[in-house]
Design a protein around this motif. Structure first.
Motif, PDB file in Angstrom:
ATOM      1  N   ILE A  31       5.019   1.840   7.154  1.00  0.00           N
ATOM      2  CA  ILE A  31       6.220   1.174   6.624  1.00  0.00           C
ATOM      3  C   ILE A  31       5.985   0.699   5.189  1.00  0.00           C
ATOM      4  N   HIS A  32       4.801   0.161   4.961  1.00  0.00           N
ATOM      5  CA  HIS A  32       4.489  -0.331   3.622  1.00  0.00           C
ATOM      6  C   HIS A  32       4.606   0.809   2.603  1.00  0.00           C
ATOM      7  N   TYR A  33       4.040   1.956   2.954  1.00  0.00           N
ATOM      8  CA  TYR A  33       4.022   3.101   2.034  1.00  0.00           C
ATOM      9  C   TYR A  33       5.383   3.804   1.975  1.00  0.00           C
ATOM     10  N   LEU A  60       1.210  -1.075  -9.088  1.00  0.00           N
ATOM     11  CA  LEU A  60       0.300  -1.917  -8.303  1.00  0.00           C
ATOM     12  C   LEU A  60      -0.003  -1.305  -6.938  1.00  0.00           C
ATOM     13  N   HIS A  61       1.013  -0.739  -6.276  1.00  0.00           N
ATOM     14  CA  HIS A  61       0.752  -0.098  -4.975  1.00  0.00           C
ATOM     15  C   HIS A  61      -0.153   1.119  -5.124  1.00  0.00           C
ATOM     16  N   SER A  62       0.010   1.874  -6.209  1.00  0.00           N
ATOM     17  CA  SER A  62      -0.842   3.055  -6.412  1.00  0.00           C
ATOM     18  C   SER A  62      -2.310   2.639  -6.564  1.00  0.00           C
ATOM     19  N   GLY A  88       3.508 -11.636  -4.103  1.00  0.00           N
ATOM     20  CA  GLY A  88       2.754 -11.253  -5.291  1.00  0.00           C
ATOM     21  C   GLY A  88       1.434 -10.596  -4.965  1.00  0.00           C
ATOM     22  N   TRP A  89       0.525 -10.709  -5.911  1.00  0.00           N
ATOM     23  CA  TRP A  89      -0.737  -9.986  -5.849  1.00  0.00           C
ATOM     24  C   TRP A  89      -1.849 -10.841  -6.446  1.00  0.00           C
ATOM     25  N   ALA A  90      -3.071 -10.594  -6.005  1.00  0.00           N
ATOM     26  CA  ALA A  90      -4.245 -11.024  -6.760  1.00  0.00           C
ATOM     27  C   ALA A  90      -4.881  -9.764  -7.314  1.00  0.00           C
ATOM     28  N   VAL A 108      -4.977  -6.877  -4.425  1.00  0.00           N
ATOM     29  CA  VAL A 108      -4.596  -7.027  -3.016  1.00  0.00           C
ATOM     30  C   VAL A 108      -3.137  -7.477  -2.964  1.00  0.00           C
ATOM     31  N   ASP A 109      -2.389  -6.822  -2.107  1.00  0.00           N
ATOM     32  CA  ASP A 109      -0.956  -7.090  -1.957  1.00  0.00           C
ATOM     33  C   ASP A 109      -0.771  -8.248  -0.985  1.00  0.00           C
ATOM     34  N   VAL A 110      -0.128  -9.339  -1.444  1.00  0.00           N
ATOM     35  CA  VAL A 110       0.159 -10.442  -0.529  1.00  0.00           C
ATOM     36  C   VAL A 110       1.665 -10.679  -0.343  1.00  0.00           C
ATOM     37  N   GLU A 162       4.658 -10.432   2.065  1.00  0.00           N
ATOM     38  CA  GLU A 162       4.608 -10.442   3.539  1.00  0.00           C
ATOM     39  C   GLU A 162       4.757  -9.037   4.116  1.00  0.00           C
ATOM     40  N   HIS A 163       5.464  -8.155   3.426  1.00  0.00           N
ATOM     41  CA  HIS A 163       5.628  -6.792   3.956  1.00  0.00           C
ATOM     42  C   HIS A 163       4.285  -6.077   4.094  1.00  0.00           C
ATOM     43  N   ALA A 164       3.249  -6.591   3.419  1.00  0.00           N
ATOM     44  CA  ALA A 164       1.925  -5.957   3.489  1.00  0.00           C
ATOM     45  C   ALA A 164       1.184  -6.312   4.779  1.00  0.00           C
TER      46      ALA A 164
HETATM   47 MN    MN Z   1       3.541  -4.043  -1.034  1.00  0.00          MN
END
Ligand code: MN
Length: 204
Positions: free
Chosen positions: A29-31, A77-79, A128-130, A163-165, A167-169
């Motif tokens: 789902i994330h991808y 960022l996802h890539s 967001g992301w770290a 790292v994806d934070v 919630e969908h992750a």
């Molecule tokens: Mn994501």
């Protein structure tokens, strides 16, 4: 000739590959939904801009650019995120090489780095992301928080790992327990990829 639109890159592993830390359904789902959504979102805006320019029609530039950066940032960022993970056994552990040396040099120890990076990811407000980045100006590794996909960014820093934070992750696997997700996520870090990204930019 360069492509004019973004494309969803293939995942470097199967949907099951990150289990038990990230489930097949969570990754699929994330991808398929979220990452693909950012690619389509960015392309739709670019097409709309191309059409408006061709027809001489006005656009709401401020709103369009905000939406465009959200979608392009999400895609990029996802890539990076997919590539900086690897199946358990191949990923995780304590890094060696240049990245291992630099982490110890800049943070004091790997444990200290892990603690600071986890805290950065835990404390992102909302979605967001770290990111671990490299600053050429100071020859340092510096942690960056990204709010949504496009705030708080040090523009010229090279991103080494994210790292994806959102919630969908993690929501399917961990509900709202971001901390548990992050604890398990460390088992998936592809340190070889982080090393590759650092070695391309580091000053020697
Ligand atoms: Mn994501």
């Amino acid at each position: 000739m360069a492509k004019k639109y973004y494309e969803l890159p293939p995942l470097p592993y199967t949907y099951e590959a990150l289990e038990p830390y990230i489930s097949r359904e969570q990754l699929r789902i994330h991808y398929e939904i979220h990452h693909k959504g950012y690619v389509n979102g960015a392309n739709n805006i670019l097409k709309m801009l191309d059409d408006a320019r061709a027809e001489g029609k006005p656009v709401d530039v401020k709103a369009v650019l905000k939406a465009l950066s959200f979608n392009i940032g999400g895609h990029i960022l996802h890539s990076i995120f997919w590539a900086n993970m690897a199946p358990p056994g191949k990923g995780g552990g304590t890094p060696g090489g240049l990245i291992g040396d630099r982490i110890v040099e800049n943070f004091g120890s790997f444990e200290r780095f892990k603690q600071e990076f986890t805290e950065a990811a835990l404390s992102v407000e909302g979605s967001g992301w770290a990111a671990l980045t490299y600053c050429r100006g100071t020859d340092r590794l510096i942690i960056m928080q990204v709010e949504k996909h496009n705030m708080n960014v040090y523009p010229a820093f090279q991103i080494l790992m994210v790292v994806d934070v959102f919630e969908h992750a993690y929501y399917i696997d961990y509900k709202n327990d971001r901390k548990k997700y992050l604890e398990n996520w460390w088992n998936l870090v592809n340190w070889g990829e982080v090393e590759n990204r650092l070695s391309k930019v580091i000053q020697r």
